[in-house]
Design a protein around this motif. Structure first.
Motif, PDB file in Angstrom:
ATOM      1  N   GLY A   1       0.791  -1.230   0.000  1.00 58.02           N
ATOM      2  CA  GLY A   1       0.000   0.000   0.000  1.00 58.02           C
ATOM      3  C   GLY A   1       0.819   1.274   0.000  1.00 58.02           C
TER       4      GLY A   1
ATOM      5  N   TYR B   1      -8.305 -14.269   5.408  1.00 57.52           N
ATOM      6  CA  TYR B   1      -7.176 -15.208   5.395  1.00 57.52           C
ATOM      7  C   TYR B   1      -7.114 -16.092   6.638  1.00 57.52           C
ATOM      8  CZ  TYR B   1      -4.992 -12.602   1.494  1.00 57.52           C
ATOM      9  OH  TYR B   1      -4.697 -12.005   0.303  1.00 57.52           O
TER      10      TYR B   1
ATOM     11  N   ILE C   1      -5.066  -9.922  -9.563  1.00 58.08           N
ATOM     12  CA  ILE C   1      -3.671  -9.877 -10.032  1.00 58.08           C
ATOM     13  C   ILE C   1      -2.778 -10.756  -9.168  1.00 58.08           C
ATOM     14  CG2 ILE C   1      -3.923  -7.517 -10.907  1.00 58.08           C
ATOM     15  CD1 ILE C   1      -1.711  -7.769  -8.004  1.00 58.08           C
TER      16      ILE C   1
ATOM     17  N   MET D   1       1.575  -9.425  12.165  1.00 60.93           N
ATOM     18  CA  MET D   1       1.312  -8.792  10.868  1.00 60.93           C
ATOM     19  C   MET D   1      -0.096  -9.116  10.379  1.00 60.93           C
ATOM     20  SD  MET D   1       1.060  -9.700   7.460  1.00 60.93           S
ATOM     21  CE  MET D   1       1.839 -11.324   7.497  1.00 60.93           C
TER      22      MET D   1
HETATM   23  N1  LIG Z   1      -1.743 -10.549  -5.540  1.00 63.04           N
HETATM   24  C1  LIG Z   1      -0.448 -10.492  -5.236  1.00 63.04           C
HETATM   25  O1  LIG Z   1       0.417 -10.868  -6.017  1.00 63.04           O
HETATM   26  C2  LIG Z   1      -0.023  -9.953  -3.894  1.00 63.04           C
HETATM   27  C3  LIG Z   1       1.319  -9.707  -3.593  1.00 63.04           C
HETATM   28  C4  LIG Z   1       1.617  -9.134  -2.349  1.00 63.04           C
HETATM   29  C5  LIG Z   1       0.615  -8.862  -1.437  1.00 63.04           C
HETATM   30  N2  LIG Z   1      -0.667  -9.147  -1.769  1.00 63.04           N
HETATM   31  C6  LIG Z   1      -1.770  -8.848  -0.850  1.00 63.04           C
HETATM   32  O2  LIG Z   1      -1.758  -7.481  -0.568  1.00 63.04           O
HETATM   33  C7  LIG Z   1      -2.249  -7.267   0.759  1.00 63.04           C
HETATM   34  C8  LIG Z   1      -1.230  -6.475   1.560  1.00 63.04           C
HETATM   35  O3  LIG Z   1      -0.045  -7.237   1.663  1.00 63.04           O
HETATM   36  P1  LIG Z   1       1.288  -6.617   2.282  1.00 63.04           P
HETATM   37  O4  LIG Z   1       2.377  -7.555   2.043  1.00 63.04           O
HETATM   38  O5  LIG Z   1       1.376  -5.220   1.812  1.00 63.04           O
HETATM   39  O6  LIG Z   1       0.952  -6.668   3.845  1.00 63.04           O
HETATM   40  P2  LIG Z   1       0.840  -5.457   4.868  1.00 63.04           P
HETATM   41  O7  LIG Z   1      -0.199  -4.523   4.354  1.00 63.04           O
HETATM   42  O8  LIG Z   1       2.186  -4.923   5.133  1.00 63.04           O
HETATM   43  O9  LIG Z   1       0.321  -6.215   6.167  1.00 63.04           O
HETATM   44  C9  LIG Z   1      -0.981  -6.695   6.244  1.00 63.04           C
HETATM   45  C10 LIG Z   1      -1.901  -5.599   6.768  1.00 63.04           C
HETATM   46  O10 LIG Z   1      -3.244  -5.924   6.489  1.00 63.04           O
HETATM   47  C11 LIG Z   1      -4.073  -5.185   7.360  1.00 63.04           C
HETATM   48  N3  LIG Z   1      -5.218  -6.009   7.778  1.00 63.04           N
HETATM   49  C12 LIG Z   1      -5.209  -7.188   8.407  1.00 63.04           C
HETATM   50  N4  LIG Z   1      -6.472  -7.640   8.599  1.00 63.04           N
HETATM   51  C13 LIG Z   1      -7.293  -6.701   8.058  1.00 63.04           C
HETATM   52  C14 LIG Z   1      -8.708  -6.582   7.938  1.00 63.04           C
HETATM   53  N5  LIG Z   1      -9.540  -7.526   8.387  1.00 63.04           N
HETATM   54  N6  LIG Z   1      -9.194  -5.475   7.332  1.00 63.04           N
HETATM   55  C15 LIG Z   1      -8.376  -4.518   6.859  1.00 63.04           C
HETATM   56  N7  LIG Z   1      -7.032  -4.590   6.944  1.00 63.04           N
HETATM   57  C16 LIG Z   1      -6.496  -5.667   7.550  1.00 63.04           C
HETATM   58  C17 LIG Z   1      -3.218  -4.798   8.568  1.00 63.04           C
HETATM   59  O11 LIG Z   1      -3.055  -3.396   8.550  1.00 63.04           O
HETATM   60  P3  LIG Z   1      -4.053  -2.418   9.331  1.00 63.04           P
HETATM   61  O12 LIG Z   1      -3.459  -2.078  10.628  1.00 63.04           O
HETATM   62  O13 LIG Z   1      -4.139  -1.255   8.392  1.00 63.04           O
HETATM   63  O14 LIG Z   1      -5.347  -3.153   9.482  1.00 63.04           O
HETATM   64  C18 LIG Z   1      -1.887  -5.437   8.275  1.00 63.04           C
HETATM   65  O15 LIG Z   1      -0.812  -4.628   8.666  1.00 63.04           O
HETATM   66  C19 LIG Z   1      -2.541  -8.643   1.326  1.00 63.04           C
HETATM   67  O16 LIG Z   1      -3.919  -8.927   1.091  1.00 63.04           O
HETATM   68  C20 LIG Z   1      -1.689  -9.559   0.466  1.00 63.04           C
HETATM   69  O17 LIG Z   1      -2.185 -10.870   0.396  1.00 63.04           O
HETATM   70  C21 LIG Z   1      -0.997  -9.698  -2.963  1.00 63.04           C
END
Ligand SMILES: NC(=O)c1ccc[n+]([C@@H]2O[C@H](COP(=O)([O-])OP(=O)(O)OC[C@H]3O[C@@H](n4cnc5c(N)ncnc54)[C@H](OP(=O)(O)O)[C@@H]3O)[C@@H](O)[C@H]2O)c1
Ligand SMILES: NC(=O)c1ccc[n+]([C@@H]2O[C@H](COP(=O)([O-])OP(=O)(O)OC[C@H]3O[C@@H](n4cnc5c(N)ncnc54)[C@H](OP(=O)(O)O)[C@@H]3O)[C@@H](O)[C@H]2O)c1
Lengths: 346, 346
Positions: free
Chosen positions: B170, B260, B284, B330
């Protein structure tokens, strides 16, 4: 022009659930203004199209993308009409035109609105029924043709699933996909319709979505998964399709008829499926295809109809008196093929 | 090579809900095989990436797209490591590499697996922290960069909304969008994170999604509606964004972290919004961007980091002993910035 009374189907009140003929819409006779200003035309309507989206136009929603009908005023939709008076040089008396007609015997078209009408060339010698121009060769057809072409990425050997498959849009989508070498699976709401899909339209598989489990049906009819879901329904059908879609699957979101009549929306719980499988869900509106595709569409589908590669079933209600029931019935699946009201003979 | 014991974080059992450190994953010491076959390498691991998708790899799901972890075996994810023995001509001893490392002190990489490792050129003189190569310059960064480029269709003056906006993906998405002249709105799960978004990352607006109504927050922060929603969460956030998205709006479906950990999925009831507004929802996966975009990504984002146009916060857990808690935390939002485990100093 001697006529001065004009029978119409008008909006009587705003429904919240399924509309009721006589309560929310009904027949009404009004006076016709036959005196034309410059560029105006007067039409004698032959056919009007009975479409699901008209249900939305019955709502009391000032913010709607497509403006709603007014109480006491006629419904309008795609129509085939004869020009019976004209002060517009684009239209000669006797021309057959297609455009947004009122659900009424005669439509007095303003100069501004006349831009939305087009002459059907050679209409009186047409080899296809005139009603085709609001069905398979009109907006319902363009919806399917344009969206498959723009977003379907159809590849021979892939599998497509079509809901509301025996309807105005669905029939054409299935046949176009079959002609491109796809495995075609359809669903519809009665055994008769399912038989039509299999026997007449030559779908590879079809099922009655009211019997048995949709997901189980999809799994058994699509052993290699789905590549495309052409969605006219939303809700449970979309949820089931997401489970069975393959990597890089596409959903063409064409309609969501499962909620048009105030039904509680089925919450979709498996949208996470789109991520790992890289699915695209694409909402479409037929208007977007008019400029670039209408001519291609009429040429291609017109040719298929003449060849007999594509057939098209219509469900024609005779007369405005039967029009309100035809509309209400269509929303519940009573139509078998594209629903049309025939207002008059040519 | 003298070491023969190897501390690891291993899968202890398959969780159904949130994993618990000590019950589902924990530290374990094993013996290290230091004898290399041809083309094998031995790594001393410095950093490993703590990613949400690893939660899915803890499940007992033989059909998963990304293979799960085995009980008793170490976790693995993107890592930065030093080559300490090599029988592979691509890697000299002392090289710093990035690739899928075990959550362990040392990883013995087979010949086949060695293809997945790349040398970080000039790593010892790097102006960015080495952990960047599994964060802003690694897969989390590529996820944002690649998906915005491929599917975002970003236009100056448009509005983007980003959930989990202070996280690994993000943070970068918001800053890339800001640099392209978009209005950037983010949400996160604590007031500290919201302040970070506003003050440090210069988002135009941000809110704590745990306080107040998400839809109301979006309506007030996006008075002209949303053009893009970058979705890491799914469920209620996606439902609210669909309401506020504009014509031709785009949803980049990146993650669905709200489900998850076995939480009940919030059923999405307004998917009909995609039709009239012609919204595209696109799932994606970062792997799809490696071939075409990895080099562009590292060049562009690397430049922005050196310029100071983009900053990036990491949340580094010190030592494998603290790794299991860092991972579990996390998943609940305890990380503030990209979560990483530091295993050893260079
Ligand atoms: N499609 C792909 O190729 C790909 C690749 C990388 C990551 N992703 C996805 O992208 C997302 C972010 O990944 P990241 O690596 O950047 O992790 P991140 O945002 O650094 O860590 C996960 C964050 O998700 C938030 N969260 C957890 N439960 C939640 C809920 N119920 N509602 C809202 N927010 C929640 C928490 O932040 P808050 O304190 O803000 O709640 C937590 O810090 C994940 O869904 C991951 O699976 C996808
Ligand atoms: N986006 C656009 O530009 C555009 C343009 C035209 C049409 N559309 C949409 O496309 C869809 C089909 O339109 P059409 O003109 O071809 O109408 P149609 O299919 O000829 O008629 C509507 C059919 O929907 C089915 N239906 C009704 N309620 C249902 C439900 N709860 N679940 C499943 N099926 C249901 C019924 O068939 P069964 O007997 O099989 O249930 C009914 O015959 C509609 O959603 C419409 O709004 C969109």
């Amino acid at each position: 022009m001697v006529h001065s009374s004009n029978k119409q189907i008008v909006l009587l009140s705003h429904p919240t659930g399924f509309p009721i003929a006589g309560e929310h819409l009904g027949v009404h006779t009004t006076q016709l203004n036959t005196i034309l200003e410059e560029d105006e035309i007067l039409l004698r309507n032959l056919f009007v199209s009975v479409d699901p989206y008209l249900r939305g136009r019955m709502n009391d929603d000032k913010e709607a993308v497509i403006p709603g009908f007014e109480i006491g005023k006629p419904f309008s939709s795609g129509g085939v009409s004869e020009v019976i008076q004209s002060r517009n040089p684009r239209f000669t008396v006797g021309a057959i035109v297609v455009g947004e007609a009122g659900w009424e015997e005669y439509t007095h078209v303003t100069a501004a609105a006349s831009d939305g009408f087009n002459v059907i060339e050679g209409a009186r010698e047409s080899k296809v029924p005139l009603s085709s121009y609001i069905g398979v060769l009109g907006f319902p057809g363009l919806t399917g043709y344009g969206s498959l072409k723009a977003f379907g990425q159809l590849k021979k050997g892939e599998t497509i699933y079509i809901s509301a498959a025996s309807g105005a849009v669905g029939q054409l989508v299935g046949q176009l996909a079959r002609l491109q070498g796809l495995r075609v699976i359809g669903s519809a709401g009665s055994d008769d319709k399912v038989e039509y899909l299999l026997k007449e339209l030559k779908f590879d598989a079809a099922f009655n979505y009211k019997k048995g489990d949709i997901l189980e049906n999809l799994r058994s009819h699509a052993p290699n998964g789905l590549d495309i879901y052409f969605d006219s329904v939303g809700g449970r059908q979309l949820e089931a399709a997401l489970e069975v879609l393959n990597l890089y699957g596409r959903v063409i979101a064409c309609g969501h008829i499962s909620v048009y009549n105030g039904q509680e929306s089925h919450g979709i719980r498996n949208l996470y499926q789109v991520i790992g499988k890289r699915i695209t869900i694409r909402g479409i509106l037929v208007n977007d295809f008019v400029q670039d595709e209408f001519a291609n569409f009429q040429r291609d589908v017109g040719q298929h109809l003449l060849n007999g590669d594509i057939i098209y079933r219509e469900d024609i209600a005779e007369g405005l008196e039967n029009g309100a029931e035809a509309f209400v019935g269509m929303l519940k699946g009573a139509n078998f093929g594209k629903a049309v009201i025939k207002i008059a003979d040519l």
